[in-house]
Scaffold this active site. Structure first.
Site, mmCIF file in Angstrom:
data_model
loop_
_atom_site.group_PDB
_atom_site.id
_atom_site.type_symbol
_atom_site.label_atom_id
_atom_site.label_comp_id
_atom_site.label_asym_id
_atom_site.label_seq_id
_atom_site.Cartn_x
_atom_site.Cartn_y
_atom_site.Cartn_z
ATOM 1 N N GLY A 198 2.562 3.740 1.481
ATOM 2 C CA GLY A 198 3.115 4.053 2.797
ATOM 3 C C GLY A 198 3.497 5.524 2.935
ATOM 4 O O GLY A 198 3.530 6.079 4.025
ATOM 5 N N ARG A 199 3.796 6.132 1.803
ATOM 6 C CA ARG A 199 4.210 7.544 1.823
ATOM 7 C C ARG A 199 3.618 8.260 0.617
ATOM 8 O O ARG A 199 4.195 9.221 0.116
ATOM 9 C CB ARG A 199 5.728 7.650 1.782
ATOM 10 C CG ARG A 199 6.342 6.922 0.604
ATOM 11 C CD ARG A 199 7.708 7.430 0.333
ATOM 12 N NE ARG A 199 8.343 6.605 -0.670
ATOM 13 C CZ ARG A 199 9.509 6.861 -1.187
ATOM 14 N NH1 ARG A 199 10.178 7.926 -0.785
ATOM 15 N NH2 ARG A 199 10.036 6.075 -2.080
ATOM 16 N N ARG A 252 2.654 13.326 -9.027
ATOM 17 C CA ARG A 252 2.789 12.414 -10.171
ATOM 18 C C ARG A 252 1.478 12.322 -10.946
ATOM 19 O O ARG A 252 0.407 12.337 -10.356
ATOM 20 C CB ARG A 252 3.202 11.047 -9.648
ATOM 21 C CG ARG A 252 3.398 10.006 -10.713
ATOM 22 C CD ARG A 252 4.252 8.858 -10.202
ATOM 23 N NE ARG A 252 3.521 7.950 -9.347
ATOM 24 C CZ ARG A 252 4.099 6.911 -8.729
ATOM 25 N NH1 ARG A 252 5.382 6.673 -8.856
ATOM 26 N NH2 ARG A 252 3.383 6.122 -7.980
ATOM 27 N N ASP A 274 3.981 -4.839 -7.512
ATOM 28 C CA ASP A 274 3.338 -3.572 -7.118
ATOM 29 C C ASP A 274 3.876 -2.403 -7.948
ATOM 30 O O ASP A 274 3.320 -1.304 -7.876
ATOM 31 C CB ASP A 274 3.535 -3.299 -5.619
ATOM 32 C CG ASP A 274 4.989 -3.335 -5.209
ATOM 33 O OD1 ASP A 274 5.639 -4.375 -5.418
ATOM 34 O OD2 ASP A 274 5.492 -2.323 -4.704
ATOM 35 N N GLY A 327 0.820 -1.224 0.000
ATOM 36 C CA GLY A 327 0.000 0.000 0.000
ATOM 37 C C GLY A 327 0.840 1.255 0.000
ATOM 38 O O GLY A 327 2.073 1.225 0.092
HETATM 39 P P1 AMP Z 1 8.606 1.343 -3.720
HETATM 40 O O1 AMP Z 1 9.907 0.673 -3.526
HETATM 41 O O2 AMP Z 1 8.678 2.832 -3.846
HETATM 42 O O3 AMP Z 1 7.799 0.712 -4.806
HETATM 43 O O4 AMP Z 1 7.796 1.089 -2.363
HETATM 44 C C1 AMP Z 1 7.463 -0.180 -1.874
HETATM 45 C C2 AMP Z 1 6.598 -0.037 -0.664
HETATM 46 O O5 AMP Z 1 7.301 0.608 0.398
HETATM 47 C C3 AMP Z 1 5.340 0.781 -0.845
HETATM 48 O O6 AMP Z 1 4.367 0.226 -0.008
HETATM 49 C C4 AMP Z 1 5.766 2.148 -0.373
HETATM 50 O O7 AMP Z 1 4.669 2.949 -0.005
HETATM 51 C C5 AMP Z 1 6.623 1.791 0.817
HETATM 52 N N1 AMP Z 1 7.622 2.819 1.133
HETATM 53 C C6 AMP Z 1 8.772 3.058 0.473
HETATM 54 N N2 AMP Z 1 9.459 4.050 1.066
HETATM 55 C C7 AMP Z 1 8.727 4.467 2.124
HETATM 56 C C8 AMP Z 1 8.894 5.468 3.140
HETATM 57 N N3 AMP Z 1 9.974 6.246 3.189
HETATM 58 N N4 AMP Z 1 7.905 5.604 4.051
HETATM 59 C C9 AMP Z 1 6.829 4.821 4.021
HETATM 60 N N5 AMP Z 1 6.614 3.859 3.114
HETATM 61 C C10 AMP Z 1 7.548 3.669 2.173
HETATM 62 MG MG MG Z 2 6.219 1.190 -5.775
#
Ligand code: AMP
Ligand code: MG
Length: 540
Positions: A116-117, A203, A279, A114
């Site tokens: 997260g940020r 985005r 994802d 989901g």
């Molecule tokens: P990504 O690698 O950007 O595709 O992120 C994978 C997952 O990690 C997703 O659920 C993001 O929302 C979560 N995520 C990545 N970086 C952060 C962060 N700094 N804070 C909270 N959630 C994060």
């Molecule tokens: Mg992602």
């Protein structure tokens, strides 16, 4: 959703008289965005609000994209507009949500990832009526944050902006950045000792529906939710299927095709995504999530840039297989819907899904062969596909053996074709003779045999290719001269992190017009200095 709802109370900024007074009548910023996802899939949408930095400041604003969306760049640059870009000052009726999704990360399934940020702000129609989603990244912790800080640093957000624009300019389907806004906050990251300046990325995507969204919906065990999700995907991306009796099988076939084409376009341009988790695999077929991505320099099917990809799962040459793996995970989620629209027998659904997946290879090959034919200047030449494949395979072997720069090789081949045809460097209207380095040919106009010679190669291949009379001008229209060179991107982001945006803007200028030689941009046509292999870190 069964997740606690609102962050620590954030006062809604009801009105800002200083900006309200200058807003034109029927201002798009005064209209709530559409909220199809939140309305149609409340089970996957957690209402949430973006954090409100005290002094947001625009670092980069995509003015052409803003105009396409019917937004006024000047207004966005104002105080109210800037707040709007990062999810503040939206009128009543806006429904900002964190999206739930699951995903296979490096092959391992996580049932709840989901946003997260990140937050989905909602839908906006462009000036031609096409819908896009506005989405934030780095907008604060949500209940999906799993212990992470919910923030993003300036460097990775500008990187996403730059890479997305580079891909867009190359004609590759992609999400795009509308803006990067500095938050004034400091962000701690493991890789560096000092805190980094924080930023939010705004985005634009045709949607943020991912394979992981379907995995999450499937795991809920409620076919009705899954159907609503699939129907939203069809309405948004494949509306021609809406009336079909086998719409869900049709959706699978369409996504297989879209992902096959997408990954072929990455391979053709030498792009390594770096984190092809389910994802990060869209239903639209757009490239999403520019984290540890990079463009190849030396041609190498095993090239890996990401610091966390220890086993090369997402290596350059592995990408087609991984995309096929990802759409197979997608197919699994659709089986109940496909069964329902056929004879209700799971075995029938499985058989149909397998047949659809088997078409991935055909779709990939078609896209790749057409692409490589164009790269070789043979688009208008009637030689058959087998010969194109044989020519390309031999060339790629030569490039791999010599560790030759992939992007440069194709421009050099065009120079060779040009001089073979008696055109000289720069072609019609170009300056100087073959191999000249005048203003018209701008530095990189080396011929292939010269490039190969630098690496000690012999070039027996060339004769056979030249006999096919490749079209150098057509080659230069599809083979980029300038790409986002890893060392230059890194240097630009380091400078931006220290407050100097000039190198970022220069890099953006280079990659936004990648085909056309321009003086002063030679460095974007050349690989970086030899040394330590380039390493990219995940986009957090
Ligand atoms: P990504 O690698 O950007 O595709 O992120 C994978 C997952 O990690 C997703 O659920 C993001 O929302 C979560 N995520 C990545 N970086 C952060 C962060 N700094 N804070 C909270 N959630 C994060
Ligand atoms: Mg992602």
């Amino acid at each position: 959703m069964r997740i606690p709802v609102q962050p620590a109370a954030v006062p809604a900024a009801a009105s800002h008289p200083e900006t309200a007074s200058v807003r034109p009548i029927d201002n798009p910023l005064d209209r709530p965005l559409g909220s199809a996802f939140a309305e149609r899939l409340p089970e996957l949408a957690l209402p949430w609000q973006a954090m409100r930095p005290e002094q947001p400041a625009i670092l980069a604003l995509n003015e052409p994209l803003a105009r396409e969306l019917g937004l006024d760049p000047e207004q966005l640059r104002g105080e109210g507009g800037t707040r709007w870009l990062i999810g503040g000052d939206h009128p009543d009726g806006s429904r900002h949500v964190a999206q739930a999704y699951a995903g296979h990360q490096f092959g391992t399934y996580t049932p709840r990832l989901g946003d997260g940020r990140a937050l989905l702000l909602g839908d906006i129609a462009d000036t031609r009526g096409k819908l896009h989603e506005l989405h934030l990244k780095g907008s604060g912790r949500t209940p999906f944050a799993r212990g992470a800080d919910g923030l993003a640093a300036v460097g990775p957000m500008l990187r996403e902006y730059l890479m997305g624009e580079a891909m867009h300019a190359l004609g590759i389907p992609t999400t795009r950045a509308l803006a990067v806004v500095a938050t004034g906050q400091r962000v701690m990251r493991d890789e560096v000792f000092d805190p980094l300046p924080g930023a939010v990325l705004t985005r634009v995507a045709s949607s943020h529906l991912r394979v992981g969204t379907f995995q999450y919906a499937r795991a809920l065990g409620d076919t009705e939710v899954l159907r609503r999700l699939a129907d939203l995907a069809i309405d948004r991306h494949y509306p021609a299927l809406a009336e079909s009796d086998s719409r869900y099988l049709g959706l699978l076939i369409a996504v297989v095709e879209a992902q096959a084409r997408l990954v072929a376009s990455w391979v053709l341009v030498g792009f390594v995504h770096g984190v092809m988790n389910t994802d990060n695999t869209t239903i639209s077929g757009e490239t999403i999530d520019y984290g540890p991505c990079a463009f190849l320099d030396a041609y190498d099917p095993a090239a890996v840039f990401s610091s966390i990809d220890h086993r090369g799962r997402y290596a350059y040459g592995a990408q087609p297989v991984i995309a096929g793996w990802n759409v197979t995970r997608f197919a699994e989620t659709l089986l109940p819907l496909i069964a329902e629209e056929t004879d209700g027998d799971p075995a029938t659904a499985e058989r149909l899904a397998v047949a659809a997946l088997q078409d991935f290879g055909r779709a990939y090959d078609d896209a790749w062969i057409a692409g490589v034919r164009a790269k070789l200047g043979l688009a208008a030449n009637p030689i058959d596909d087998d010969e194109v494949v044989a020519l390309a395979a031999e060339l790629l072997q030569e490039l791999a053996a010599g560790r030759i720069d992939y992007t440069r090789a194709f421009r050099a081949l065009a120079e060779t074709a040009r001089s073979a045809a008696g055109g000289g460097a720069g072609g019609a209207g170009g300056a100087g003779g073959a191999g000249a380095r005048g203003a018209g040919s701008v530095g990189s106009a080396i011929r292939y045999e010269e490039l190969l010679g630098e690496h000690g190669g012999a070039g027996q291949w060339l004769g056979r290719w030249l006999a096919r009379r490749p079209d150098p001008d057509a080659m230069d229209a599809v083979n980029p001269l300038y790409i986002a060179r890893n060392h230059l991107v890194d240097a630009a982001l380091v400078a931006a992190t220290e407050g100097d945006l000039a190198p970022f803007e220069a890099a953006l200028d280079a990659v936004m017009r990648p085909f056309e030689p321009r003086p002063g941009l030679e460095a974007y046509a050349l690989p970086g200095p030899p040394g330590r292999p380039h390493v990219t870190y995940c986009g957090t």
